[in-house]
Scaffold this active site. Structure first.
Site, mmCIF file in Angstrom:
data_model
loop_
_atom_site.group_PDB
_atom_site.id
_atom_site.type_symbol
_atom_site.label_atom_id
_atom_site.label_comp_id
_atom_site.label_asym_id
_atom_site.label_seq_id
_atom_site.Cartn_x
_atom_site.Cartn_y
_atom_site.Cartn_z
ATOM 1 N N LYS A 85 -13.048 2.104 -2.117
ATOM 2 C CA LYS A 85 -13.980 2.421 -1.265
ATOM 3 C C LYS A 85 -15.232 3.316 -1.660
ATOM 4 C CE LYS A 85 -11.228 2.518 3.194
ATOM 5 N NZ LYS A 85 -10.650 3.359 4.225
ATOM 6 N N HIS A 126 7.335 -26.835 0.999
ATOM 7 C CA HIS A 126 6.853 -28.111 0.310
ATOM 8 C C HIS A 126 5.594 -27.527 -0.721
ATOM 9 C CE1 HIS A 126 8.826 -31.059 2.479
ATOM 10 N NE2 HIS A 126 9.032 -30.155 3.586
ATOM 11 N N GLU A 185 0.830 -1.197 0.155
ATOM 12 C CA GLU A 185 0.067 0.037 -0.013
ATOM 13 C C GLU A 185 0.919 0.982 -0.008
ATOM 14 O OE1 GLU A 185 -4.202 -1.127 1.986
ATOM 15 O OE2 GLU A 185 -3.433 0.719 2.926
#
Ligand code: PA5
Length: 468
Positions: free
Chosen positions: A438, A324, A295
């Protein structure tokens, strides 16, 4: 003192070769601009970057600890069993990181006597919120509503849902004891609600953006409530502040880390930054850093206002588990990554492996050794494999995972990212991309003042969708 250390031997050309590694001259060349970047950041300390000073806020620390102390009786009596954070992004990731690092990994399953669980409800997936409502008795919960802006739709919607449920469960008057709010001193809708309702509350100070707020009441309140050593955390951060505030490049881990990140991307074409936590406890700290880096540095515009579209892509991995699943890619895939291994020198536990099956070679070498030795060998094995495959890495060595060392690490990363912002030439402290999402969500939900944006979105969705 349990100082964390930055070992960057394996990022150098002497370890991974000229093509992928940095020459000492590369680092020397960026030293002067790094010192200047640090000075520029520190000059804003008492202005818009007040998060730099959070480790030294003694009065805030006292208030947080006092509040946590007042709640102890409710935890001990069983009246409150769960602390629930309602927040998202910078208002949630640090809370989870600190709890995962500094409480037992099984704290929320085998809850210690007189201690609440900590649940971070950082999504509005209805299956998460709905399942929470189905599973937990809200009358046994303390909700820490965290929003700097005091208007984020996700957090506000959760607040509305849970406040109503609380009132239904315990009544209008008693519900107030179940809510503690952390928000701006003035801005947003939460502060007037706090004042009207008389909720307990804490302030997110000016100059403390969401992803730089973990050492403010945003991260401290829930931590203190679950018994995390808040003074130790802040003391660790304060030590790192002292270590990095003025130290020249060659002695300054924040400047060296920032320079390596910048050079890895700009000079060595490695846009992927992998934080590989060889510590289960630090796994969520890796997630916290991912937000801080993404960000802060992922930006379209330069400070001069030009389109630059910069930013590293953070990846968070956990050793040995991800050996793994991801290490195959890391060792043999494209040369587009560099690595930060988080290494812990001293575990809290020693687990011996008993000798059994002496006639099976695949088991007998393990007997008489410890899980600790195996874990270290796996980490070193990965570091060696990466180095041999010309994949640059640094190690951040934690003497142990303590509040003090985690405080050092978080402050180190925050300062480092601020300095990276100067190298990349962008504003590390805004988030227009997040705001865009937003605003679109407000428009789609019919919030007043967003009609024009809603019409734009609807107009843009004119064509027939292509779905198979
Ligand atoms: O780092 C940031 O600024 C964001 O991730 C915010 O923390 C997030 O969007 C939540 O914002 P707020 O705390 O205002 O509700």
């Amino acid at each position: 003192m349990d100082r964390i250390k930055l070992d960057y031997t394996n990022v150098l050309s002497s370890a991974v070769g000229e093509e992928h590694g940095l020459r000492p001259a590369d680092l020397e060349a960026i030293a002067a601009s790094s010192d200047a970047a640090l000075a520029a950041v520190q000059a804003r300390r008492t202005k818009d970057l007040r998060w730099l000073d959070l480790p030294h806020q003694d009065a805030v620390q006292r208030d947080v600890l006092n509040y946590a102390a007042t709640m102890q009786a409710s935890f001990k009596s069983g009246e409150i069993e769960n602390v629930v954070v309602l927040g998202i992004g910078g208002s949630a990731l640090g809370n989870r990181a600190l709890h995962a690092a500094l409480s037992s990994p099984f704290h929320d399953i085998a809850r210690p006597d007189g201690m609440p669980r900590l649940i971070v409800l950082d999504n509005v997936d209805p299956d998460l919120v709905g399942e929470f409502l189905d599973t937990f008795d809200v009358s046994k919960c303390l909700f820490n509503v965290i929003s700097k802006s005091g208007s984020t739709a996700e957090t506000m919607s959760q607040f509305l849902v849970l406040r109503k449920r609380l009132i239904e469960a315990v009544g209008e008057e008693a519900h107030r004891k179940h809510i503690v709010v952390t928000t701006d001193a003035e801005k947003g809708v939460l502060r007037p609600i706090v004042d009207a309702e008389g909720y307990a509350s804490f302030i997110v100070p000016d100059g403390v953006g969401g992803r730089f707020s973990v050492l403010s009441p945003v991260g401290l309140v829930s931590s203190a409530l679950v018994g995390i050593d808040v003074p130790g955390l802040l003391a660790g951060a304060a030590d790192m502040d002292e270590r990095c505030r003025e130290a020249p490049f060659a002695e300054n881990p924040a400047l060296i880390y920032a320079a390596i990140q910048f050079l890895m991307q700009s000079k060595k074409a490695k846009p992927m930054a992998v934080t590989f936590s060889y510590s289960q406890r630090l796994a969520c700290v890796g997630d916290w850093y991912a937000q801080l880096l993404a960000e802060s540095i992922g930006k379209r515009k330069s400070l001069a206002g030009e389109d630059v579209f910069v930013g590293p892509t953070p990846i968070s991995a956990v050793g040995v588990t991800d050996q793994h699943s991801q290490v195959q890619l890391y060792v043999e895939g494209p040369f587009d990554k560099w690595f930060t291994l988080l290494a812990v020198e001293r575990a809290d536990h020693t687990v011996e492996i008993p000798s059994q099956y002496a006639d099976h070679d695949a088991l007998s070498y393990l007997g008489g050794r410890t899980i600790n030795e195996l874990f270290t060998a796996e980490r070193e094995g990965t570091r060696i494999a990466l180095t041999d495959a010309s994949r640059p890495s640094v190690s951040i060595q934690f003497p142990a995972v303590t509040a003090h060392s985690v405080g050092q690490y978080m402050y180190l990363m925050e300062l480092s990212v601020a300095v990276m912002g100067e190298h990349y030439g962008i504003d590390a402290f805004d988030q227009p991309g997040v705001e865009a999402g937003k605003i679109a969500a407000y428009a789609l939900m019919g919030r007043s003042g967003y009609d024009e944006r809603r019409q734009e979105i609807e107009a843009a969705q004119g064509g027939a969708p292509k779905v198979v």
